[in-house]
Design a protein around this motif. Structure first.
Motif, PDB file in Angstrom:
ATOM      1  N   ALA A   1      -2.283  -1.616  47.975  1.00  0.00           N
ATOM      2  CA  ALA A   1      -2.411  -2.168  46.618  1.00  0.00           C
ATOM      3  C   ALA A   1      -3.141  -1.179  45.713  1.00  0.00           C
ATOM      4  O   ALA A   1      -2.776  -0.987  44.546  1.00  0.00           O
ATOM      5  N   LEU A   2      -4.155  -0.542  46.273  1.00  0.00           N
ATOM      6  CA  LEU A   2      -4.935   0.415  45.487  1.00  0.00           C
ATOM      7  C   LEU A   2      -4.049   1.587  45.059  1.00  0.00           C
ATOM      8  O   LEU A   2      -4.038   1.981  43.887  1.00  0.00           O
ATOM      9  N   PHE A   3      -3.279   2.115  46.013  1.00  0.00           N
ATOM     10  CA  PHE A   3      -2.427   3.262  45.698  1.00  0.00           C
ATOM     11  C   PHE A   3      -1.368   2.875  44.659  1.00  0.00           C
ATOM     12  O   PHE A   3      -1.046   3.650  43.765  1.00  0.00           O
ATOM     13  N   THR A   4      -0.855   1.665  44.808  1.00  0.00           N
ATOM     14  CA  THR A   4       0.141   1.216  43.821  1.00  0.00           C
ATOM     15  C   THR A   4      -0.489   1.168  42.436  1.00  0.00           C
ATOM     16  O   THR A   4       0.101   1.593  41.438  1.00  0.00           O
ATOM     17  N   GLN A   5      -1.724   0.646  42.410  1.00  0.00           N
ATOM     18  CA  GLN A   5      -2.424   0.526  41.122  1.00  0.00           C
ATOM     19  C   GLN A   5      -2.614   1.915  40.491  1.00  0.00           C
ATOM     20  O   GLN A   5      -2.349   2.122  39.306  1.00  0.00           O
ATOM     21  N   ILE A   6      -3.057   2.870  41.313  1.00  0.00           N
ATOM     22  CA  ILE A   6      -3.290   4.217  40.780  1.00  0.00           C
ATOM     23  C   ILE A   6      -1.948   4.818  40.317  1.00  0.00           C
ATOM     24  O   ILE A   6      -1.831   5.356  39.222  1.00  0.00           O
ATOM     25  N   TRP A   7      -0.947   4.660  41.181  1.00  0.00           N
ATOM     26  CA  TRP A   7       0.376   5.238  40.893  1.00  0.00           C
ATOM     27  C   TRP A   7       0.945   4.706  39.586  1.00  0.00           C
ATOM     28  O   TRP A   7       1.413   5.437  38.735  1.00  0.00           O
ATOM     29  N   ASP A   8       0.857   3.374  39.452  1.00  0.00           N
ATOM     30  CA  ASP A   8       1.468   2.744  38.282  1.00  0.00           C
ATOM     31  C   ASP A   8       0.788   3.149  36.977  1.00  0.00           C
ATOM     32  O   ASP A   8       1.385   3.056  35.908  1.00  0.00           O
ATOM     33  N   ALA A   9      -0.462   3.575  37.088  1.00  0.00           N
ATOM     34  CA  ALA A   9      -1.175   3.924  35.859  1.00  0.00           C
ATOM     35  C   ALA A   9      -0.855   5.362  35.426  1.00  0.00           C
ATOM     36  O   ALA A   9      -1.307   5.807  34.373  1.00  0.00           O
ATOM     37  N   LEU A  10      -0.072   6.095  36.209  1.00  0.00           N
ATOM     38  CA  LEU A  10       0.196   7.501  35.887  1.00  0.00           C
ATOM     39  C   LEU A  10       1.490   7.660  35.096  1.00  0.00           C
ATOM     40  O   LEU A  10       2.395   6.838  35.184  1.00  0.00           O
TER      41      LEU A  10
END
Ligand SMILES: C[S@@+](CC[C@H](N)C(=O)[O-])C[C@H]1O[C@@H](n2cnc3c(N)ncnc32)[C@H](O)[C@@H]1O
Length: 1008
Positions: free
Chosen positions: A120-129
């Protein structure tokens, strides 16, 4: 000509892929749309459709190779998908300072994050890029196993750890497409072209795939994504909304997705401004609340203060924060204190220090000897029923509700860097004033918002299996009672921003986002202060498939919902084929499909219509606006459920209807998980009566790792039953059917064993048993009737309890054949001479030694071997901890002398002959068996410090001259038992195995 799936299916690889997809948690493609129960993995759907379209050739090996290539599940494909992980340092670099601070330490990710949290954390970071930043981050991936040969040598499931899911990569390379086309005679350059060409060949057009129980939408969505024309329908509007969104919102392409993202941003920003203006989440220290913790409180008779209720007062393990209660003077209300305690003290709180609800009793926090049953507190007449206007308890209600802790946060600057600081505190006077303000604001809007559908207004249906406890345990009668005034006010405020959504997709997106919040933020969400949850978080409402009331719960602030409300939905390319979603009872479908894939609700624990209403209460009025043709009601009376006559009638009707709506060359797949032969028999008869015949069945493990299947206690296989229309209706005769079933079961098992021996697949007992049932179905459903009995008549025949249909008898016989075909390795020679109950005991030990602990499996085996009373043979019969009694554990129980004729009717030796029913009805069939006496001899050996003499003497006394004829067989059995103690988890057997070895040695050298 049979299709690929009618001849073979790579179930081990698929099981591993399905497991990988499941493990992706929140980053599965469809789960972000909202909760639905029993979603089918997309990879399974993809493989099933392909398997039903791809013809089988005479070269099974080549077929398999090509099938795997298409799905990128061959060696080249997995290598292509092995992109490796993005290093933690690169993730850290790409994250915002707040996220860095919260989740990363100097050397990478902080400890204690679960795989799901990380995902979930990686998705969150990814989506913000931005796309460029994403590309740069992706370029930092490193293949963890750079050597191809080393990678190929790994078991499939282990390879997948390092791989992308097939749905997330571009597909086979051009060179691979050349191989695929050469074998299939196609000219495809991508999956959708292949699907189209295969469909044209069989059906004369792009294949049409439908699902009449589409639920969360996996089947129509995946069908459309790989290039089929897709049709989905369901009775439940929540399922309808999810499926519609999968096809139109996710499948709508970049423009739709951009519009949806804009509406999400604007609606959130507007609601956030309003909430900030109201000042209900901010204090005068510049902090904003992240979470509010509430609990129920009660004043039992004889107690002069209200007791706040919680099974634990842990708030945040990460910071040792707990809540402690004190009484100031003679106050009726206790005072909470939220504080950090020492490690030692915290450990006590983790062990439930101060818990005021223990084993369904309310415990006085100041006198643990004083307690009251929760049930009794509700009173003989039960609780007062809340009315629509109630949003909090009335002063004279038994259960009151109160706020006891707030988690505050503010960003400060430390050493020139922003840092998020958190503080946990009991509410002060200003906080309580804000609570009162929330109530006032809500009451001012309540009626209007209910009318507009911004907050729920529906009553909870009476006497539902799930909903009943909401009345009983809290007096709640309307769905909005399951939310705090704070949740109602903030959610209502968010939904009232619908004007920002200018398209239907965007309107649906806002609704679904609200649904996701409702699942993770209601009065049914417990507060999880575990370290793995960082500062603490709520668990979802539907941790299981039930509506459980709680004594304390967490309430996230609107500010804390920001990430989730703004999180983009999964990005998928636009769907290019025709697709549609209808809200219709499966009996009423009027749509032609070449392939129907269905996953019906049957003998099912999930009450879709009741659980779905939790969400529908938020959606109903909005659905009515966006989908005027839909009835925003679960129509419970039409829902297929249960397992009785109504269930069978509706299922026959539905499958007849589906068969009517497919061409003669069409195929169906019915997916289901039940292992009870009675359910199989029912389902088989239903499909048979609907005019279908089974052509293949495969079990794919959809919940547990393929590699771990043998260890797992919770294996959950999905059976995929492939069916065609039955064109001829030849009569069948039971006496002819049995040998055919026997052949088919043996053939099926042999082919599975051959795969097992290849090293990779690893079927477990459940798979073999299911294969046996399926084999029986395959044989039976070819015929139009059995011994002249009409199938439909048989489906509905009224039977006495315990009476079996012929169909069920054949199915059970198939199980018996399977059980007997699966001889434990090393017992091949002894098997023929063993009685059924002896075989049962040894097979049970065999599955136990391979990690099986589920009681159901031991019961299934018993059915196969015709053993009716297994209790005396078990050391434990716990649902997920079943163990067979070892030689020493049996001691002298279930033991009677061997009669002259070998029967066990004579004098009992044991002191504890047959526990339970068997004792009354005569000795247990195991009690006089040679194996039982052999086990006793093992026990005698163990009890005499492994001296084999008493054991040998016992056998000679017991069997007299017969001993010599049995001696060789005994040695064989003893050698097998001697190896048991080496198996993992068979510690119970270590001593007995040693004894068996000693005794075997002695018997081998025995002379007259
Ligand atoms: C096991 S679920 C299907 C899950 C789905 N395959 C997925 O992947 O999400 C069964 C579905 O059948 C639906 N259902 C129950 N009775 C029905 C009926 N009479 N007509 C149509 N759908 C029905 C339920 O609403 C539920 O969504």
């Amino acid at each position: 000509m049979p299709t690929f799936i009618e001849t073979q299916f790579p179930i081990a690889r698929l099981s591993a892929e399905a497991y990988k997809e499941r493990k992706a948690g929140a980053s599965q493609t469809l789960t972000g749309l909202g909760k639905w129960w029993g979603r089918k993995p997309l990879i399974l759907v993809r493989a099933s459709i392909l398997g039903m379209l791809m013809p089988a050739s005479n070269d099974a090996k080549k077929d398999r190779e090509i099938f795997l290539k298409i799905l990128t599940m061959d060696d080249d494909g997995t290598w292509q998908r092995c992109k490796g992980e993005i290093p933690a340092a690169a993730w850290r670099e790409a994250a915002t300072p707040e996220v860095q601070e919260e989740f990363f330490g100097a050397r990478g990710l902080k400890q204690g994050l679960s795989d799901e949290d990380k995902e979930a954390l990686f998705t969150q970071i990814w989506d913000a890029l931005s796309p460029e930043q994403q590309q740069a981050l992706d370029a930092q991936r490193m293949r963890p196993i750079p050597d191809r040969a080393e990678f190929d040598a790994l078991p499939y499931a282990e390879r997948l750890v390092h791989c992308e899911r097939p749905e997330n990569i571009a597909g086979p390379t051009p060179a691979t497409w050349a191989d695929i086309n050469a074998h299939l005679g196609t000219t495809a350059t991508c999956l959708s072209e292949l699907i189209d060409q295969l469909g044209q060949r069989t059906f004369g057009h792009t294949p049409r795939v439908g699902d009449s129980f589409c639920g969360g939408g996996s089947i129509p969505f995946e069908a459309a994504r790989i290039g089929c024309e897709a049709f989905g329908s369901d009775l439940n509007p929540v399922a309808g909304l999810l499926t519609w969104a999968s096809l139109n919102l996710l499948g709508g392409g970049p423009e739709v997705q951009a519009e949806v993202a804009r509406a999400q941003q604007q609606a959130f920003a507007a609601a956030d401004r309003q909430i900030t203006d109201w000042g209900i989440e901010h204090n005068d220290r510049g902090e904003r609340a992240e979470a509010f913790l509430y609990c129920v409180e009660v004043k039992p008779e004889g107690c002069d203060y209200y007791i706040p209720l919680a099974p634990s007062w842990v708030v945040a393990e990460k910071y040792n924060i707990v809540t402690r209660w004190t009484r100031v003077g003679n106050a009726e209300r206790l005072t909470p204190e939220v504080l950090a305690v020492s490690d030692a003290e915290f450990k006590l709180y983790k062990d439930k220090k101060g818990a005021t609800v223990v084993d369904s009793r309310v415990v006085d926090p100041f006198d643990p000897n004083r307690s009251w049953s929760v049930e009794a507190l509700r009173g003989t007449d039960g609780l007062r029923r809340w009315t629509n206007d109630d949003v909090v308890p009335r002063p004279d209600d038994v259960f009151q509700e109160r706020l006891y802790c707030i988690r505050w946060a503010k960003t400060v600057t430390r050493n020139g860097k922003p840092k998020l600081e958190r503080r946990y505190a009991a509410p002060d006077a200003a906080d309580l004033a804000r609570e009162a303000q929330v109530l006032t604001l809500l009451r001012e809007r309540f009626a209007d918002w209910q009318r507009a559908g911004f907050i729920p207004s529906r009553a909870i249906p009476e006497s539902g299996a799930e909903t009943d406890r909401l009345f009983r345990e809290r007096g709640w009668t309307h769905w909005h009672h399951l939310f705090t005034p704070r949740q109602l006010l903030t959610y209502g405020c968010y939904l009232s921003q619908g004007a920002f959504a200018t398209s239907k997709e965007a309107r649906v997106a806002l609704l679904l986002k609200l649904g996701v919040q409702a699942n993770w933020n209601s009065k049914l969400c417990s507060w999880n202060g575990d370290k793995s949850k960082g500062p603490g978080n709520t668990d979802q409402t539907f941790v299981n498939q039930a509506l459980n009331t709680l004594f304390n719960h967490g309430n996230k602030s609107f500010g804390l919902l920001q990430d989730s409300l703004l999180k983009p939905f999964a990005k998928t390319p636009s769907l290019t084929t025709t697709h549609s979603m209808q809200l219709v009872d499966a009996r009423e479908i009027d749509h032609e499909c070449d392939i129907w894939i269905t996953d019906p609700p049957y003998a099912d624990a999930v009450n879709y219509h009741e659980l779905g209403d939790f969400f529908l209460s938020w959606y109903d009025k909005q659905i009515a606006k966006s989908f005027p043709a839909w009835t925003p009601d679960a129509r419970a009376e039409l829902a297929v459920r249960g397992s009785g006559e109504d269930f069978r009638r509706s299922m026959v009707e539905i499958y007849k209807n589906l068969a009517r709506h497919m061409p003669n060359s069409g195929l169906q797949m019915v997916m289901f998980t039940h292992q009870d032969p009675a359910v199989w028999a029912d389902l088989g008869m239903i499909l048979w009566a609907a005019g279908l015949k089974a052509t293949a069945a495969w079990t794919v493990s959809t919940e547990t790792q393929a590699g771990g299947m043998k260890k797992g206690n919770y294996v959950q296989g999905t059976v995929c039953l492939v069916l065609r229309k039955r064109s001829a209706n030849e009569p069948g005769f039971l006496d002819e059917v049995y040998p055919l079933v026997e052949d088919e079961v043996k053939r099926q098992i042999a082919s599975m064993q051959a795969l097992d021996e290849g090293g990779e697949p690893n079927f477990n007992d459940a798979d073999y048993q299911l294969a046996a049932y399926a084999a029986a179905l395959k044989v039976l459903t070819q015929y139009g009737n059995l011994d002249g009995k009409d199938v439909e008549h048989e489906v509905f025949a009224v039977r006495a309890k315990g009476e079996k249909s012929d169909f069920q008898a054949v199915i059970e016989r198939a199980l018996g054949i399977a059980c007997d075909t699966l001889i434990p390795r090393g017992l091949e020679n002894a098997w023929r001479d063993l009685s059924l109950v002896e075989r049962y005991y040894l097979r049970s030990l065999d599955i136990e030694s391979r990690g099986e602990r589920r009681k159901g499996m031991y019961e299934e085996l018993a059915r196969g071997f015709g053993v009716t009373d297994i209790k005396p043979l078990l050391k434990s019969d716990k649902a997920n901890g079943t163990r067979v009694a070892s030689a020493s554990a049996l001691a002298a129980s279930v033991l009677v002398a061997v009669g002259a004729d070998g029967s066990g009717a004579t004098g009992q030796i044991g002191t504890n002959v047959g526990r339970g029913r068997a004792a009354a009805a005569g000795p247990h069939p195991f009690a006089a068996s040679p194996l039982r006496h052999l086990l006793f001899a093992v026990r005698e050996t163990a009890a005499n410090d492994n001296s084999p003499e008493p054991g040998r003497q016992y056998l000679r006394d017991t069997f007299g001259q017969g001993y010599w004829g049995r001696r060789e067989g005994f040695v064989n059995l003893l050698e097998w038992l001697a190896a048991l103690g080496n198996a993992e988890g068979m510690g119970e057997w270590v001593a007995d195995s040693d004894a068996a070895r000693m005794l075997a040695g002695r018997l081998r050298n025995d002379h007259a």
